[in-house]
Design an enzyme around this catalytic site. Structure first.
Site, PDB file in Angstrom:
ATOM      1  N   GLU A  46       0.529  -9.074  -4.033  1.00  0.00           N
ATOM      2  CA  GLU A  46      -0.001  -7.708  -4.052  1.00  0.00           C
ATOM      3  C   GLU A  46       0.648  -6.958  -5.210  1.00  0.00           C
ATOM      4  OE1 GLU A  46       0.228  -3.749  -1.211  1.00  0.00           O
ATOM      5  OE2 GLU A  46       0.145  -5.726  -0.255  1.00  0.00           O
ATOM      6  N   ASP A  57       4.329   5.355  -0.138  1.00  0.00           N
ATOM      7  CA  ASP A  57       5.488   4.544  -0.489  1.00  0.00           C
ATOM      8  C   ASP A  57       6.801   5.302  -0.345  1.00  0.00           C
ATOM      9  OD1 ASP A  57       4.141   2.106  -1.274  1.00  0.00           O
ATOM     10  OD2 ASP A  57       3.312   3.280  -2.923  1.00  0.00           O
TER      11      ASP A  57
END
Length: 256
Positions: A46, A57
């Protein structure tokens, strides 16, 4: 079928998806990272497309985004780096990012360019399900790009089934409603994972957020098809002078 479909047709347990930010730790590290992941046991790769405001994130991946942007990484440069990647890399490749830079690049051009370099799937956490279904789904399908949605422990069953119906490739089961790299115990979510498994969804399930070592990987895999590791791998590369060696050591600690 694309490579993601082929992977789950062959292997549907303990699938390891490893995330790294494109252009990290250095601008030209992307293909080197992919090679190291393929050679040392990852099942999926990924690649994060760096963005200045990565909402899903945590601090580790946020910092890697900032470093990659400072290194000069962009979507255009990433596609340039991936042009020859299918000559040596057989791993399924997923691009993860956010809508703003992709819309600036041009979504149709993005999908066409992603298909051209051999990308297999896309994760865009800030693309709403309704807009995907009514506007963009056919575009991703046209370019043979699997689109992966996220579910959380708070997602209701009806919505999970709707997300599962729209998703392709696999379902990204966020272990907790926080950001990547969190320290919440994966073991506390076993009932959530069992619930997803018991729903008999059409997509395989990979667990993300908080997977950092062999114990958390095994716990995530106990009731799902596998797991996604991001922040812990970014940390392993942080001060690395040899990406191949650092990747081997890290992945061995997860899967050995």
């Amino acid at each position: 079928m694309n490579r993601i479909d082929e992977l789950f047709a062959k292997k549907n347990k303990k699938v390891l998806n490893v995330y790294c930010t494109a252009g990290y730790p250095h601008l030209n590290s992307t293909v080197e990272v992919l090679t190291a992941l393929q050679q040392n046991g990852a099942d999926l790769a990924e690649i994060g497309m760096p963005y200045s405001d990565p909402l899903a994130d945590g601090p580790v991946i946020q910092q890697s985004n900032m470093i990659a942007l400072e290194n000069g990484m962009s979507i255009s440069i990433l596609f340039e780096q991936l042009q020859q990647v299918r000559e040596t890399i057989a791993l399924p490749i997923i691009l993860m990012g956010y809508m703003n830079p992709i819309m600036q690049y041009g979504l149709e051009k993005f999908c066409a360019d992603a298909e051209a370099v051999g990308v297999d799937g896309i994760i865009l956490p800030d693309l709403p399900m309704y807009e995907f279904e009514t506007i963009y789904k056919d575009l991703f399908n046209k370019h043979n790009l699997r689109f992966i949605f996220l579910v959380t422990p708070e997602t209701g069953e009806e919505r999970i089934r709707k997300i599962d119906a729209l998703s392709s490739g696999f379902l990204y089961a966020v272990s907790s409603s926080s950001t990547t790299g969190n320290n919440k115990a994966i073991s506390d979510q076993s009932n959530y994972f069992k619930k997803l498994q018991g729903m008999q969804l059409k997509n395989p399930i990979l667990v993300g957020f908080g997977i950092k070592d062999r114990e958390t990987f095994q716990t995530a895999c106990a009731n799902t098809n596998g797991a996604i590791i991001g922040s812990a791998y970014i940390k392993a590369l942080q001060d690395s002078v040899n990406i191949q060696a650092s990747t081997k050591e890290f992945l061995n600690s997860i899967t050995a």
